[in-house]
Motif scaffolding. Structure first.
Motif, mmCIF file in Angstrom:
data_model
loop_
_atom_site.group_PDB
_atom_site.id
_atom_site.type_symbol
_atom_site.label_atom_id
_atom_site.label_comp_id
_atom_site.label_asym_id
_atom_site.label_seq_id
_atom_site.Cartn_x
_atom_site.Cartn_y
_atom_site.Cartn_z
ATOM 1 N N ALA A 42 0.831 -1.207 0.000
ATOM 2 C CA ALA A 42 0.000 0.000 0.000
ATOM 3 C C ALA A 42 0.867 1.259 0.000
ATOM 4 C CB ALA A 42 -0.935 -0.005 1.201
ATOM 5 N N VAL A 43 1.936 1.249 0.776
ATOM 6 C CA VAL A 43 2.847 2.401 0.819
ATOM 7 C C VAL A 43 3.472 2.633 -0.554
ATOM 8 C CG1 VAL A 43 5.052 3.218 1.766
ATOM 9 C CG2 VAL A 43 3.323 2.261 3.290
ATOM 10 N N GLN A 44 3.921 1.553 -1.180
ATOM 11 C CA GLN A 44 4.540 1.692 -2.497
ATOM 12 C C GLN A 44 3.532 2.163 -3.547
ATOM 13 O OE1 GLN A 44 7.221 -1.193 -4.051
ATOM 14 N NE2 GLN A 44 8.271 -1.476 -2.107
ATOM 15 N N LEU A 45 2.305 1.708 -3.453
ATOM 16 C CA LEU A 45 1.280 2.172 -4.392
ATOM 17 C C LEU A 45 1.035 3.668 -4.221
ATOM 18 C CD1 LEU A 45 -1.239 -0.810 -4.285
ATOM 19 C CD2 LEU A 45 0.131 -0.082 -6.243
ATOM 20 N N ALA A 90 6.208 3.577 -13.869
ATOM 21 C CA ALA A 90 5.290 3.576 -12.726
ATOM 22 C C ALA A 90 4.069 2.710 -13.015
ATOM 23 C CB ALA A 90 4.869 5.002 -12.380
ATOM 24 N N ASN A 91 3.568 2.761 -14.234
ATOM 25 C CA ASN A 91 2.422 1.928 -14.606
ATOM 26 C C ASN A 91 2.778 0.445 -14.551
ATOM 27 O OD1 ASN A 91 0.756 4.135 -14.980
ATOM 28 N ND2 ASN A 91 1.163 4.272 -17.167
ATOM 29 N N GLU A 92 3.964 0.091 -15.034
ATOM 30 C CA GLU A 92 4.409 -1.307 -14.986
ATOM 31 C C GLU A 92 4.586 -1.771 -13.544
ATOM 32 O OE1 GLU A 92 7.943 -1.458 -17.355
ATOM 33 O OE2 GLU A 92 6.833 -1.286 -19.244
ATOM 34 N N ARG A 93 5.174 -0.937 -12.719
ATOM 35 C CA ARG A 93 5.370 -1.278 -11.311
ATOM 36 C C ARG A 93 4.018 -1.425 -10.607
ATOM 37 N NH1 ARG A 93 8.064 -3.986 -7.665
ATOM 38 N NH2 ARG A 93 8.110 -2.990 -5.625
ATOM 39 N N HIS A 94 3.081 -0.565 -10.946
ATOM 40 C CA HIS A 94 1.743 -0.625 -10.374
ATOM 41 C C HIS A 94 1.099 -1.986 -10.666
ATOM 42 C CE1 HIS A 94 -2.617 0.182 -10.086
ATOM 43 N NE2 HIS A 94 -2.252 0.970 -9.083
#
Length: 108
Positions: A42-45, A90-94
């Motif tokens: 959640a923190v990373q998101l 960021a989209n890929e990491r998400h």
């Protein structure tokens, strides 16, 4: 007179550099991903959302980008390129984090 010109150029350069938006470019997967807790996910998101906002600023015609274009036009190209790369990353990491949260049955 030359001193005033140098000071003016230094200030213009500083303004142009400060106008550059350089959001973080994150990696799609990270070494400790499997060990992340639901809270850490959640923190990373949330951090990714901040990176996305910063990246979108770099792609927009904000006042900072217009100032950069007027003072140092190559900065605009750099801003746009970096922002695009950061947004894609960021989209890929998400996607990775959401899939991980689903596997761990996290309630986000």
């Amino acid at each position: 007179m030359k001193l005033n010109l140098r000071i003016g150029l230094a200030l213009a350069s500083a303004l142009a550099l400060s106008a550059c938006v350089s959001p973080d470019v994150v990696t799609k997967t990270q070494v400790g991903d499997a060990k992340l807790t639901c809270t850490a996910i959640a923190v990373q998101l949330n951090q990714l959302e901040e990176i996305r906002k910063e990246a979108k600023k770099g792609k927009s015609m904000s006042g900072e980008n217009i100032a950069a274009a007027l003072l140092f036009w190559p900065a605009v190209i750099g801003n746009h390129s970096n922002a695009k790369q950061a947004l894609e990353a960021a989209n890929e990491r998400h996607e990775v984090l959401v899939a991980l949260a689903e596997r761990k049955r996290c309630k986000l």
